[in-house]
Design an enzyme around this catalytic site. Structure first.
Site, PDB file in Angstrom:
ATOM      1  N   ASP A 308      48.852  34.533-102.090  1.00 13.87           N
ATOM      2  CA  ASP A 308      50.261  34.676-102.061  1.00 13.87           C
ATOM      3  C   ASP A 308      51.072  34.864-103.047  1.00 13.87           C
ATOM      4  O   ASP A 308      50.659  34.350-104.418  1.00 13.87           O
ATOM      5  CB  ASP A 308      50.534  32.967-101.373  1.00 13.87           C
ATOM      6  CG  ASP A 308      52.047  33.073-100.875  1.00 13.87           C
ATOM      7  OD1 ASP A 308      52.514  33.905-100.014  1.00 13.87           O
ATOM      8  OD2 ASP A 308      52.785  32.308-101.644  1.00 13.87           O
ATOM      9  N   GLU A 361      49.303  39.672-101.552  1.00 13.30           N
ATOM     10  CA  GLU A 361      50.712  39.717-101.160  1.00 13.30           C
ATOM     11  C   GLU A 361      51.687  40.361-102.291  1.00 13.30           C
ATOM     12  O   GLU A 361      52.131  39.477-103.033  1.00 13.30           O
ATOM     13  CB  GLU A 361      51.137  38.505-100.397  1.00 13.30           C
ATOM     14  CG  GLU A 361      52.368  38.786 -99.644  1.00 13.30           C
ATOM     15  CD  GLU A 361      53.497  37.660 -99.970  1.00 13.30           C
ATOM     16  OE1 GLU A 361      54.655  37.712 -99.162  1.00 13.30           O
ATOM     17  OE2 GLU A 361      53.226  36.702-100.792  1.00 13.30           O
TER      18      GLU A 361
END
Length: 631
Positions: A308, A361
């Protein structure tokens, strides 16, 4: 189980990949007596005591001893086993006493309680050896990867009990057949690691080594992953090394100092998220994170980590105004310590777990995200294509009348589509915070919304890159995702939503069945434009094929992004001969109008543009059609 000098040396240099086997709470036997050994890294503490239900939470009863000058403290507790609640009572250099959960604890209480729980992870008999062996041999870049992103706490809920979370076994019973039926290859779970606040969706982690207690025990989660593997479904998890919350029992100012985070707020805090940033330059902190990745892959057989907020790690000025950040030693904005950490992470994962993938990401244009570490890259297998997602959703939310003015939103992604190994995400971030659901983003009345939705999902399936769909999107849920309730499953009583679900099922099967769509999706040789410049009619088309020498057919994929049918539309074709329609987004089976009655078309041996043959098609409104050359 005792901590050796070699353990301390490797930990101190940031290279003890299995330090979680030493720090934390572990079963041990001393002088023939069974019990639990506790160890914690708190180098700046003046004292450390163990507290728990076993000593009535007396913060003076059980002292840990510092091991040499290492900063690691430990104690053995005889006759203490799994299920015991505990924390570390840390006395700072200023004499203050703070209670902290175990950073390496394997289990935690269900929120709002926050003690660590002694857990024994051994004793589970895995039945996925065939899956793990096959995983080590597969080629992720050439395999079909269609991911169903799932928030376990809100996919379905059990309203007959409080809290309303399904157990891992209940999730397996319901989720596995659903995913198999729709044809997804993998699930991606968000919110697996323990987190105190439901509304963080698991992105503010406090139990980095503890599967959330919301759905059961660590062994329950192992059984869930095992059952997925036995059914042929891979399991990815969201992994959050970019930041951590400030909660008093967590990592923040762990031993009275900024131990895990930077002391300077210009490097140690995410102001917009209200969280702390890991100090990637400290060896022991980097070791904590790398060993955490190894832990999930080793102990729980996880198949991949979606990392993330990578952009926030790469840039020191991320979400900061001038004067609010510190440059690196060369005066630049790149976080060199975080870059080194990501390279170490990806090298380590590749070393121990062949076939396991890491996914970034990453929303910037940072070069070489999916280039191997030994070639100067960060070493991820895949990168989320946030540019494709933003451009595509901007285009699809336009009234079709205005799409001709923004045709570049479709064509631009192909300028860089093969510069990295991309995943095309339609994730949870796109259906929250007032952004509306995928179906509700689409323009027009209900019929046109559904038609535009089919066009969007068809474009995702045909565009080079692996696929990701967040739960609820696959059947066109009308309202935004709400983490506190389950999906709007009642919508499936309406035929429109069942038809949209059927469309996703058909696309997944097309993607899996045709190597033309998945085996060459990271190579220019698998793609060729058929129609790129017809902005006036908002028609675009391309060909997908296997790599040279691999045989197969050619797929001609044609999109009409307006509600105006286009009869007699001429396109180039790679060869003369017969072409069969294998999928039509305007089919009545998916809620379409059934406009085009063509099922087989013969391409004539007449050159068209730079193709040796031409094909003439009737294009249905707001639809994608797929044609395969007959072999």
């Amino acid at each position: 189980m005792s901590i050796s000098s070699l353990d301390l040396h490797l930990f101190g240099e940031g290279n003890h990949h299995h330090i979680y086997r030493k720090l934390g709470a572990h079963a041990d036997v001393v002088d023939g007596v069974s019990g639990t050994r506790f160890a914690v890294w708190a180098p700046n503490a003046s004292e450390v005591h163990l507290v728990g239900d076993f000593n009535d939470w007396n913060d003076r009863a059980t002292a840990l001893q510092r091991i040499e000058y290492s900063g690691v403290w430990q104690v053995f507790m005889p006759n203490l086993g799994p299920g015991a609640l505990y924390k570390f009572a840390i006395t700072t250099q200023q004499g203050q006493r703070v209670l902290k959960a175990d950073p390496y604890g394997f289990q935690m209480q269900l929120r709002p309680e926050n003690a660590s729980v002694v857990a024994d992870l051994s004793g589970y008999d895995w039945n996925d050896a065939a899956w793990v062996a096959a995983r080590a041999r597969w080629e992720p870049q050439r395999a079909p990867i269609s991911i169903y992103e799932v928030h376990p706490g809100s996919w379905r809920r059990s309203w007959h009990r409080k809290p309303a979370f399904l157990t891992w076994d209940e999730l397996a019973d319901q989720l596995i057949p659903y995913v198999l039926d729709l044809g997804y290859t993998h699930i991606e779970l968000i919110g697996v690691a323990e987190h105190p606040f439901d509304g963080s969706w698991g992105y503010q982690v406090l139990g980095h080594f503890a599967p959330t207690a919301r759905h059961g025990s660590p062994h329950d989660f192992k059984r869930f992953v095992d059952r997925c593997h036995q059914a042929g479904i891979g399991v990815f998890i969201d992994w959050v090394p970019a930041h951590f919350p400030r909660d008093a029992h967590g990592l923040a100012e762990f031993d009275g100092t900024h131990l895990y985070e930077h002391a300077d707020s210009r490097r140690g805090e995410h102001v917009e998220w209200g969280t702390k940033i890991f100090n990637y330059g400290r060896h022991e902190v980097r070791n904590f994170l790398v060993s955490n990745a190894v832990f999930w892959l080793e102990e729980y057989h996880i198949d991949g980590l979606r990392v993330d907020a990578v952009a926030s790690m790469l840039y020191l000025d991320y979400a900061r105004n001038p004067g609010e950040w510190l440059p690196n030693q060369y005066g630049g904005r790149e976080n060199l310590e975080a870059i080194d950490f990501l390279k170490q992470l990806n090298w380590t994962v590749g070393h121990y777990f062949p076939g396991v993938v890491t996914m970034a990401e990453e929303s910037s244009s940072f070069p070489g995200v999916t280039r191997p570490v030994h070639l100067g890259g960060l070493g991820f297998w895949f990168k989320w294509n946030m540019g494709w997602m933003n451009d595509t959703l901007r285009y699809m939310t336009l009234d079709p009348l205005h799409r001709c003015h923004e045709h570049n939103l479709i064509t631009f992604s192909f300028m860089y589509a093969f510069s990295e190994n991309f995943i095309l995400p339609l994730s949870h971030d796109e259906v929250v915070h007032g952004k509306r659901s995928l179906l509700d983003k689409m323009p027009g009345d209900e019929w046109r919304k559904c038609a535009n939705y089919r066009l969007l999902i068809g474009y995702q399936a045909a565009h080079p890159g692996k696929k990701l769909m967040f739960m609820g999107g696959e059947f066109g849920q009308w309202h935004e995702w709400r983490d506190y309730e389950d999906l709007a499953w009642g919508a499936l009583e309406h035929p429109h939503h069942r038809q949209l679900q059927d469309w996703n099922r058909a696309l997944n099967r097309l993607y899996r069945d045709y190597p033309e769509l998945h085996a060459s999706e990271h190579d220019w040789q698998g793609f060729r434009w058929l129609e790129a410049d017809n902005r006036d009619e908002s028609v675009f088309a391309f060909m997908r094929q296997r790599l040279p020498g691999e045989g197969g057919t050619q797929l001609l994929i044609v999109f009409n992004a307006t509600p105006v049918p286009r009869n007699g539309y001429v396109l180039g074709a790679p060869q003369a001969g017969e072409y069969c329609k294998i999928l039509d987004g305007d089919s009545p089976a998916f809620g379409g109008s059934g406009y085009s009655q063509q099922t087989q078309v013969v391409a004539s041996a007449e050159p068209f543009r730079d193709f040796p043959a031409r094909i003439t098609l009737d294009l249905p409104p707001l639809a994608m059609t797929v044609w395969a050359r007959k072999l």
